[in-house]
Write a protein that holds these residues in place. Structure first.
Motif: not given
Length: 229
Positions: A92-94, A159-160, A175-177, A215-216
């Motif tokens: 995963s992207n960090i 991420p968005m 999907a909420a990070v 929210v990410v």
């Protein structure tokens, strides 16, 4: 032995910085005796030096009760000693989040949490909701961080960031990070007889956000594990 594998771009980045992104999918951290780190179990992929990993106990009776009841926070460990620890999760992207005070709080889905400074305060928080929590399988309990320090968070894909201040925002719990702790999300359900018999949309449970904050969201869903897993 010769190989493109040994090119400089794949070599360890050696420095004394507390947090260094080895790549966008691998994090290198420095542990010292006076600066331990808290991490989620399974996030460590390698370490060098004299580093010890121990279960992180509860800091209060209330925290202990929440961990026992939910399983949330039970997968947290402390990294102590002297050396380097490398963190990653499923490629995963960090990204890093720097918190700058008690009022600067962040709520994180523990499936997306890698590690954070031991100086940060953490608490298990419950999202209000009834049958929606049962239907979602997760998202009811998350970790809130506050204080002064850094947290490393991972995201499946890019991420968005959504601004929740302009209009109501609804996000799949898987999907909420992470999100601003000033927000108080509610569990929104669209439960019907068809949902329980397999004829629902598959999107019957969402987290509802509205207010000043963000929210990410990641372009993937985390797997749902039971508290006993």
């Amino acid at each position: 032995m010769r190989s493109e594998l040994f090119s400089q771009r794949n070599a360890e980045i050696q420095n004394r910085e507390r947090w260094t992104l080895q790549s966008n999918k691998m994090l290198r951290t420095v542990i010292t005796p006076n600066a331990p780190m808290i991490a989620t179990k399974g996030a460590m992929v390698a370490y060098q030096g004299d580093v010890h990993f121990t279960h992180q106990g509860s800091k209060s009776v209330g925290q202990f009760m929440k961990k026992a009841a939910t399983g949330e926070g039970g997968n947290v460990m402390k990294a102590e000693g002297h050396g380097e620890v490398f963190f990653a999760r499923e490629a995963s992207n960090i990204f890093m989040m720097s918190l700058e005070g008690q009022q600067d709080a962040l709520t994180v889905n523990t499936s997306n949490l890698l590690a954070f400074d031991d100086a940060l305060n953490w608490e298990i928080k419950r999202i209000k909701g009834g049958i929606g929590g049962m239907a979602s399988g997760s998202g009811l309990f998350n970790l809130e961080l506050n204080g002064v320090g850094t947290a490393a968070i991972c995201c499946k894909g890019s991420p968005m960031v959504l601004d929740c201040s302009q209009q109501p925002t609804f996000v799949d719990p898987q999907a909420a990070v992470c999100w601003s702790s000033a927000l108080a999300p509610q569990i929104k359900t669209d439960v019907s007889v068809g949902t329980f018999f397999g004829r629902g949309s598959g999107e019957s449970v969402q987290l509802a956000f509205h207010g000043p904050g963000f929210v990410v969201v990641q372009p993937a869903e985390n797997a749902v594990y039971s508290a006993q897993a």
